[in-house]
Write an enzyme that holds these catalytic residues in place. Sequence first.
Site, short mmCIF file in Angstrom:
data_model
loop_
_atom_site.label_atom_id
_atom_site.label_comp_id
_atom_site.label_asym_id
_atom_site.label_seq_id
_atom_site.Cartn_x
_atom_site.Cartn_y
_atom_site.Cartn_z
N CYS A 122 -37.09 73.87 -27.77
CA CYS A 122 -38.52 73.80 -28.07
C CYS A 122 -39.09 72.38 -27.96
O CYS A 122 -40.31 72.21 -28.00
CB CYS A 122 -38.79 74.36 -29.47
SG CYS A 122 -38.38 76.11 -29.63
N HIS A 260 -45.63 71.69 -32.33
CA HIS A 260 -44.94 72.87 -31.84
C HIS A 260 -45.19 74.05 -32.77
O HIS A 260 -45.04 73.93 -33.99
CB HIS A 260 -43.44 72.58 -31.73
CG HIS A 260 -42.60 73.79 -31.57
ND1 HIS A 260 -42.81 74.71 -30.57
CD2 HIS A 260 -41.53 74.25 -32.28
CE1 HIS A 260 -41.91 75.69 -30.68
NE2 HIS A 260 -41.14 75.43 -31.71
N ASN A 290 -44.10 81.86 -31.26
CA ASN A 290 -43.36 80.66 -30.85
C ASN A 290 -42.96 80.83 -29.38
O ASN A 290 -42.08 81.63 -29.06
CB ASN A 290 -42.13 80.50 -31.73
CG ASN A 290 -41.29 79.28 -31.39
OD1 ASN A 290 -41.44 78.69 -30.32
ND2 ASN A 290 -40.40 78.91 -32.28
#
Length: 345
Positions: A122, A260, A290
């Site tokens: 990520c 994020h 996500n």
Amino acid sequence: MAGIVPQAGRPGHAAVICGLGYWLPPKVVTNEDLHARLGTSAEWIYSRTGISSRHVVPPGMATSDLAVEAGARALTSAGGVEVQALILATTTPDRSCPATAPEVASRLGMTGIAAFDVSAVCTGFLYGLATAAGFIAAGLAERVLLIAADTFSTLLDPTDRTTVPIFGDGAGALVLRRGTDDEPGAIGKMVLGSDGELSDLIAVEAAGSQQRSTAGREGYFRMQGREVFRHAVERMSIAATGAVEAAGWRLDEIDRLVAHQANARITSFVASELGIPPDRQVQNIEHVGNTAAASVPVLLAEATTRGHLAPGHRVLLTAFGGGLTWGATTVVWPKLECVPLGSEL
């Protein structure tokens, strides 16, 4: 610990954002859909994640398909310029070998340019951003197309209530050009870090040289949620503070926090640690989930099209992912045109 990565090359030179695009697969899975499949209530999912729906790839659609769409939109945003390199940040390549970036470049009509994948889960977009800036600063490219694309839905155990509700698929892209560090869009100093001693917190055990079989549960993505939550808040907050200090800014001067989108509560905790009020936080996790490496650039693109990011805003970017990896940087937001998701090129 995290290290500050300075812009290399001649003083005053920097990588500058000049194009922006994103793409989400058309299939939408709501919390109600997951309730029917997993038996977990829609309200329970939303209360713990801040997610109501997410986009997922249907059978036959791959990471490269999302990357091509996002990349084409970023190139359009930049005025159709030529680039000398394509960097794809992804943990879900089409195949384990070869890298996916060369195929994406070819499909975009760029056969012959440098093209390669970057994997930092990520945090992949920020690691890719540092790599793109390095290419430009070293004189290897005048312009670079950076794409972050992931299809984490393909890695999940379809019966796992702890991961299936969290992840969605998507792709975001930037075009970066050589410019000066005093102009809008110039990427600031980057703070990047890692801790391999905690690599087991976020992992897919199988399909690597250590455990080659993909059979059984080892082939699925797994995450130790509580520990990940704690480390994500701590590492993103520290990296973000370092990036702001490296830029010569104060935290109270930040106009927009773009973190994020791992979990709405994580973002809220990070903002609280940094003292950034809710009206300066940009979020889209409610309808995308996500999206791993794609999270930050997708959020940048959506915020731009909706007017939540405006030219002149002082923007703080931060992310956290498996590895463990984390990072942060700053940018004064430039004037950009971004093709809305529903529009044809």
